[in-house]
Design a protein around this motif. Structure first.
Motif, PDB file in Angstrom:
ATOM      1  N   TYR A  18      29.164  59.252  29.205  1.00 50.60           N
ATOM      2  CA  TYR A  18      29.783  60.548  29.476  1.00 50.60           C
ATOM      3  C   TYR A  18      31.234  60.348  29.868  1.00 50.60           C
ATOM      4  O   TYR A  18      31.616  59.312  30.418  1.00 50.60           O
ATOM      5  CB  TYR A  18      29.081  61.253  30.647  1.00 50.60           C
TER       6      TYR A  18
ATOM      7  N   GLY B  35      37.802  67.801  38.034  1.00 46.23           N
ATOM      8  CA  GLY B  35      37.283  69.145  38.267  1.00 46.23           C
ATOM      9  C   GLY B  35      36.363  69.661  37.189  1.00 46.23           C
ATOM     10  O   GLY B  35      36.033  70.850  37.151  1.00 46.23           O
ATOM     11  N   GLN B  36      35.917  68.761  36.322  1.00 46.05           N
ATOM     12  CA  GLN B  36      35.086  69.184  35.190  1.00 46.05           C
ATOM     13  C   GLN B  36      33.681  68.609  35.300  1.00 46.05           C
ATOM     14  O   GLN B  36      33.430  67.674  36.069  1.00 46.05           O
ATOM     15  CB  GLN B  36      35.707  68.690  33.887  1.00 46.05           C
ATOM     16  N   GLY B  37      32.807  69.142  34.475  1.00 50.31           N
ATOM     17  CA  GLY B  37      31.481  68.556  34.337  1.00 50.31           C
ATOM     18  C   GLY B  37      31.527  67.351  33.422  1.00 50.31           C
ATOM     19  O   GLY B  37      32.592  66.868  33.046  1.00 50.31           O
ATOM     20  N   LEU B  38      30.348  66.867  33.065  1.00 52.72           N
ATOM     21  CA  LEU B  38      30.245  65.696  32.199  1.00 52.72           C
ATOM     22  C   LEU B  38      30.114  66.135  30.744  1.00 52.72           C
ATOM     23  O   LEU B  38      29.381  67.078  30.440  1.00 52.72           O
ATOM     24  CB  LEU B  38      29.015  64.872  32.575  1.00 52.72           C
TER      25      LEU B  38
ATOM     26  N   ASP C 264      28.894  65.151  22.015  1.00 57.07           N
ATOM     27  CA  ASP C 264      29.773  66.293  21.762  1.00 57.07           C
ATOM     28  C   ASP C 264      31.234  65.907  21.521  1.00 57.07           C
ATOM     29  O   ASP C 264      31.989  66.672  20.933  1.00 57.07           O
ATOM     30  CB  ASP C 264      29.692  67.269  22.940  1.00 57.07           C
TER      31      ASP C 264
ATOM     32  N   TYR D 218      12.625  64.077  32.044  1.00 59.28           N
ATOM     33  CA  TYR D 218      13.146  62.776  32.442  1.00 59.28           C
ATOM     34  C   TYR D 218      14.354  63.001  33.325  1.00 59.28           C
ATOM     35  O   TYR D 218      14.984  64.053  33.283  1.00 59.28           O
ATOM     36  CB  TYR D 218      13.538  61.959  31.213  1.00 59.28           C
TER      37      TYR D 218
ATOM     38  N   GLN E 205      18.084  61.063  34.642  1.00 60.13           N
ATOM     39  CA  GLN E 205      19.019  60.020  34.268  1.00 60.13           C
ATOM     40  C   GLN E 205      19.526  59.312  35.512  1.00 60.13           C
ATOM     41  O   GLN E 205      19.771  59.928  36.550  1.00 60.13           O
ATOM     42  CB  GLN E 205      20.177  60.605  33.456  1.00 60.13           C
TER      43      GLN E 205
ATOM     44  N   PHE F 131      22.572  56.952  36.934  1.00 58.21           N
ATOM     45  CA  PHE F 131      23.978  56.759  36.611  1.00 58.21           C
ATOM     46  C   PHE F 131      24.540  55.501  37.245  1.00 58.21           C
ATOM     47  O   PHE F 131      24.158  55.104  38.354  1.00 58.21           O
ATOM     48  CB  PHE F 131      24.802  57.956  37.085  1.00 58.21           C
TER      49      PHE F 131
ATOM     50  N   SER G 258      29.963  70.985  24.338  1.00 55.29           N
ATOM     51  CA  SER G 258      29.910  72.328  24.921  1.00 55.29           C
ATOM     52  C   SER G 258      29.150  72.240  26.231  1.00 55.29           C
ATOM     53  O   SER G 258      28.258  71.414  26.383  1.00 55.29           O
ATOM     54  CB  SER G 258      29.215  73.288  23.980  1.00 55.29           C
ATOM     55  N   GLN G 259      29.526  73.090  27.204  1.00 55.86           N
ATOM     56  CA  GLN G 259      28.871  73.069  28.488  1.00 55.86           C
ATOM     57  C   GLN G 259      27.969  74.276  28.572  1.00 55.86           C
ATOM     58  O   GLN G 259      28.412  75.423  28.515  1.00 55.86           O
ATOM     59  CB  GLN G 259      29.908  73.015  29.598  1.00 55.86           C
TER      60      GLN G 259
ATOM     61  N   TYR H 164      21.975  67.477  40.123  1.00 56.34           N
ATOM     62  CA  TYR H 164      22.507  66.173  40.484  1.00 56.34           C
ATOM     63  C   TYR H 164      23.604  66.362  41.536  1.00 56.34           C
ATOM     64  O   TYR H 164      24.271  67.398  41.591  1.00 56.34           O
ATOM     65  CB  TYR H 164      23.142  65.485  39.258  1.00 56.34           C
TER      66      TYR H 164
ATOM     67  N   GLN I 117      27.138  64.427  43.159  1.00 62.25           N
ATOM     68  CA  GLN I 117      28.155  63.413  42.915  1.00 62.25           C
ATOM     69  C   GLN I 117      29.104  63.362  44.106  1.00 62.25           C
ATOM     70  O   GLN I 117      29.803  64.332  44.384  1.00 62.25           O
ATOM     71  CB  GLN I 117      28.960  63.705  41.640  1.00 62.25           C
TER      72      GLN I 117
ATOM     73  N   LEU J 259      26.591  59.970  39.447  1.00 64.68           N
ATOM     74  CA  LEU J 259      25.716  61.067  39.849  1.00 64.68           C
ATOM     75  C   LEU J 259      24.374  60.540  40.324  1.00 64.68           C
ATOM     76  O   LEU J 259      23.898  59.507  39.856  1.00 64.68           O
ATOM     77  CB  LEU J 259      25.491  62.016  38.664  1.00 64.68           C
TER      78      LEU J 259
ATOM     79  N   PHE K 289      25.860  69.442  40.407  1.00 58.59           N
ATOM     80  CA  PHE K 289      25.834  69.847  39.004  1.00 58.59           C
ATOM     81  C   PHE K 289      24.415  70.198  38.588  1.00 58.59           C
ATOM     82  O   PHE K 289      23.461  69.509  38.960  1.00 58.59           O
ATOM     83  CB  PHE K 289      26.306  68.705  38.106  1.00 58.59           C
TER      84      PHE K 289
ATOM     85  N   LEU L 175      21.141  65.929  27.685  1.00 53.13           N
ATOM     86  CA  LEU L 175      21.347  66.785  28.847  1.00 53.13           C
ATOM     87  C   LEU L 175      22.721  67.424  28.715  1.00 53.13           C
ATOM     88  O   LEU L 175      23.680  66.752  28.342  1.00 53.13           O
ATOM     89  CB  LEU L 175      21.330  65.975  30.135  1.00 53.13           C
TER      90      LEU L 175
ATOM     91  N   PHE M  21      25.540  69.355  30.974  1.00 53.63           N
ATOM     92  CA  PHE M  21      25.902  69.553  32.367  1.00 53.63           C
ATOM     93  C   PHE M  21      26.790  70.779  32.548  1.00 53.63           C
ATOM     94  O   PHE M  21      27.592  71.118  31.685  1.00 53.63           O
ATOM     95  CB  PHE M  21      26.642  68.326  32.901  1.00 53.63           C
ATOM     96  N   GLY M  22      26.641  71.392  33.711  1.00 52.08           N
ATOM     97  CA  GLY M  22      27.529  72.476  34.092  1.00 52.08           C
ATOM     98  C   GLY M  22      28.812  71.927  34.680  1.00 52.08           C
ATOM     99  O   GLY M  22      29.044  70.715  34.725  1.00 52.08           O
ATOM    100  N   THR M  23      29.641  72.841  35.156  1.00 52.77           N
ATOM    101  CA  THR M  23      30.973  72.481  35.646  1.00 52.77           C
ATOM    102  C   THR M  23      30.987  72.091  37.120  1.00 52.77           C
ATOM    103  O   THR M  23      31.973  71.563  37.600  1.00 52.77           O
ATOM    104  CB  THR M  23      31.942  73.646  35.428  1.00 52.77           C
TER     105      THR M  23
END
Lengths: 116, 111
Positions: free
Chosen positions: A35, A40-43, A59, A103, A105, A107, B1-2, B35, B37, B43, B88, B99, B101-103
């Protein structure tokens, strides 16, 4: 100790150079993931592999490449074709997808790559 | 895409108070996970809730899932300074190994 290791923690490279990020796991997990995380962002998913010698684009695969020659290892190469490579890179693993598909994950600690 | 969006983006509360954060998603899911972080770290998985479950508990964590509203909430009770982190949500869809993930919600616990 079981877990996922990523090295190095910080990596600096000049623009135009390829760089390979290491990810190793001793959890005996079949699936591994890469990832990218920006401030400030998601993964966002770059690549993933469900089994040795097989992997799929996520993606945002453009400018990245991976290999999965061993179950324990899933290195990521950030190529010079990646337009904006500076980011925090996270590797993860999970057991093979079960029937019913649930499942979690696990990290690694991440590698912060800075390209100047 | 989220797929997911957490709300609020940032939350500050006093130690001992409860913290609630929400996640909304767009398409039908198989499972939803939360999750945590810590800053600059990887995470850590907190809890997984399946699409046929409505509520799940783990220690001071309570997760709810409303598939009709495509939303989930994470409640942390009796917050501690160590709960300061980003949280998240992540979803997976039927037949999809990935998976999404959101922001994230950035939670700060004030001692």
């Amino acid at each position: 100790d079981g877990g996922i290791t990523q090295s190095p923690k910080y990596l600096f490279r000049k623009e135009g150079q390829n760089v390979t990020l290491s990810c190793e796991q001793n959890l005996n997990h079949d699936a591994m993931y890469w990832y990218r995380q920006d401030p400030g962002q998601g993964l966002r998913l770059i690549y993933y592999s469900q089994i040795v010698n097989d992997f799929q684009k996520g993606d945002i695969a453009e400018g990245y490449s991976v290999s999965r020659e061993k179950k324990e290892s899933f290195p990521l190469t950030v190529t010079s074709a990646q337009k904006n490579p500076t980011a925090f890179y996270l590797c993860a693993s999970s057991i093979a997808r079960l029937a019913g598909g649930n499942y979690e994950q696990y990290f690694g600690p991440g590698t912060r790559l800075t390209v100047t | 895409s989220q797929q997911g969006e957490e709300d609020p983006q940032a939350l500050s509360i006093q130690e001992g108070e409860n913290a609630t954060m929400n996640c909304s998603y767009k398409t039908s899911i198989n499972n939803l996970q939360w999750y945590r972080q810590n800053s600059g770290r990887g995470l850590v998985h907190l809890i997984l809730i399946r699409s046929n479950e409505r509520e799940k508990h783990s220690g001071r964590l309570r997760v709810t899932l409303d598939t009709s509203k495509k939303s989930s909430s994470l409640l942390i009770t009796a917050s501690r300074a160590a709960d300061t982190a980003s949280y998240f949500c992540a979803t997976d869809a039927f037949g999809n190994e990935k998976l999404t993930f959101g922001t994230g919600t950035r939670l700060t616990i004030i001692p």
